[in-house]
Design a protein around this motif. Structure first.
Motif, short mmCIF file in Angstrom:
data_model
loop_
_atom_site.label_atom_id
_atom_site.label_comp_id
_atom_site.label_asym_id
_atom_site.label_seq_id
_atom_site.Cartn_x
_atom_site.Cartn_y
_atom_site.Cartn_z
N ALA A 189 -5.73 5.04 6.39
CA ALA A 189 -5.90 4.25 5.05
C ALA A 189 -6.45 2.88 5.72
CB ALA A 189 -4.75 4.21 4.57
N CYS A 190 -6.02 2.46 7.11
CA CYS A 190 -6.50 1.19 7.69
C CYS A 190 -6.60 1.37 9.05
CB CYS A 190 -5.34 0.24 7.14
SG CYS A 190 -5.06 0.01 5.43
N LEU A 191 -7.43 0.64 9.72
CA LEU A 191 -7.59 0.54 11.09
C LEU A 191 -7.67 -0.95 11.41
CD1 LEU A 191 -9.92 2.84 12.87
CD2 LEU A 191 -9.71 0.41 13.66
N HIS A 192 -6.82 -1.60 12.26
CA HIS A 192 -7.12 -3.01 12.67
C HIS A 192 -7.03 -2.89 14.28
CE1 HIS A 192 -6.73 -3.87 8.48
NE2 HIS A 192 -5.56 -3.13 8.57
N VAL A 193 -8.06 -3.78 14.72
CA VAL A 193 -8.27 -3.74 16.27
C VAL A 193 -8.44 -5.30 16.42
CG1 VAL A 193 -9.16 -3.77 18.48
CG2 VAL A 193 -8.97 -1.93 16.69
N TYR A 194 -7.20 -6.24 17.25
CA TYR A 194 -7.49 -7.50 17.50
C TYR A 194 -7.28 -7.60 19.29
CZ TYR A 194 -6.43 -8.21 12.77
OH TYR A 194 -6.42 -8.17 11.32
N LYS B 210 0.92 -1.13 -0.02
CA LYS B 210 -0.19 0.07 0.04
C LYS B 210 1.00 1.21 0.07
CE LYS B 210 -3.72 -2.71 2.16
NZ LYS B 210 -4.53 -2.55 3.36
N LYS B 211 1.22 1.74 -1.17
CA LYS B 211 2.34 2.73 -1.32
C LYS B 211 1.74 4.27 -0.93
CE LYS B 211 5.14 -0.06 -4.03
NZ LYS B 211 5.16 -1.15 -3.35
N GLY B 212 0.54 4.40 -0.75
CA GLY B 212 0.19 5.69 -0.25
C GLY B 212 0.40 5.90 1.08
N ILE B 213 0.74 4.88 1.98
CA ILE B 213 0.77 4.88 3.64
C ILE B 213 2.25 5.50 3.86
CG2 ILE B 213 0.94 3.67 5.65
CD1 ILE B 213 -1.33 1.73 4.26
N GLY B 214 2.24 6.59 4.82
CA GLY B 214 3.62 6.94 4.97
C GLY B 214 3.94 6.61 6.62
N GLY B 215 3.04 6.19 7.39
CA GLY B 215 3.17 6.33 8.68
C GLY B 215 1.94 5.00 9.40
N SER C 223 -2.92 3.04 9.98
CA SER C 223 -2.14 3.52 8.93
C SER C 223 -2.80 4.73 8.21
CB SER C 223 -2.05 2.42 8.00
OG SER C 223 -1.52 1.23 8.37
N SER C 224 -1.95 5.71 7.62
CA SER C 224 -2.28 6.98 7.25
C SER C 224 -1.13 7.37 6.29
CB SER C 224 -2.57 7.95 8.51
OG SER C 224 -2.80 9.09 7.92
N LYS C 225 -1.60 8.44 5.26
CA LYS C 225 -0.58 9.05 4.58
C LYS C 225 0.41 9.76 5.56
CE LYS C 225 -0.58 12.02 0.68
NZ LYS C 225 -1.14 12.75 -0.44
N HIS C 226 0.32 9.93 6.75
CA HIS C 226 1.23 11.04 7.39
C HIS C 226 1.27 10.33 9.06
CE1 HIS C 226 1.79 13.99 4.27
NE2 HIS C 226 0.55 14.05 4.26
N ARG C 227 2.27 10.47 9.60
CA ARG C 227 2.48 9.70 11.03
C ARG C 227 1.54 10.20 12.08
NH1 ARG C 227 6.72 13.12 10.52
NH2 ARG C 227 7.01 14.75 12.38
N THR C 228 1.44 11.69 12.13
CA THR C 228 0.73 12.21 13.00
C THR C 228 -0.88 11.44 13.25
OG1 THR C 228 1.86 14.22 12.93
CG2 THR C 228 -0.19 14.26 14.11
N ALA C 229 -1.54 11.45 12.02
CA ALA C 229 -2.75 10.89 11.95
C ALA C 229 -2.62 9.39 12.65
CB ALA C 229 -3.34 10.72 10.80
#
Length: 146
Positions: free
Chosen positions: A82-87, A29-34, A105-111
């Motif tokens: 971009a993504c959110l996972h909880v286990y 997923k190449k749009g993810i930065g953090g 996961s997001s484009k930028h680390r802060t989010a």
């Protein structure tokens, strides 16, 4: 059409190989930065002179899944993820093992980092999940979240 709540529960500990595979699966997923990643691990606390050897988790599953779905939707509205996972584990998890895996996961680390932290806090406060501490002498008591 209403989305079905995603099952976040797994029996027993969350294995390191599963965590590694989850992280590796996002490399395409190449749009993810953090990524924001939280791993909750069972501590061998000493309570009244007795060591915690495990925690046995139980939940009001239907209500917990509905609440998690609500939290998930709110987090996606608040943060550009971009993504959110909880286990989350159910059953017995021994000291040293992982019982909670939150991965954003997001484009930028802060989010990614802020949403991960907020998710963990809300999971601990809002989900009907309970842990019973099992001591090395096999006695037990209900755990209080801190």
């Amino acid at each position: 059409m209403k989305k079905e709540p995603k099952n976040i529960f797994t029996q027993g500990a969350i294995e390191p190989a599963f965590i590694a595979e989850s992280i590796a699966g996002h490399s395409s997923k190449k749009g993810i930065g953090g990524h924001g990643i939280f791993l909750g691990q069972i501590r061998e606390d000493i309570v009244e002179g007795k060591a915690v050897s495990a925690i046995e988790y139980t939940a009001y599953e239907e209500m917990a899944l509905e609440k998690m779905h609500e939290i998930r939707e709110q987090i996606f509205q608040k943060y550009p993820l971009a993504c959110l996972h909880v286990y989350h584990s159910l059953g017995t998890v021994r000291a040293g093992e992982i019982c909670l895996f939150v991965f954003t996961s997001s484009k930028h680390r802060t989010a990614a980092m802020e949403s991960c932290n907020e998710l963990v806090e809300r999971i601990k406060k809002e989900l009907p999940v309970w842990g019973k501490e099992i001591f090395d002498d096999t006695s037990h008591q209900w755990k209080t979240n801190k």
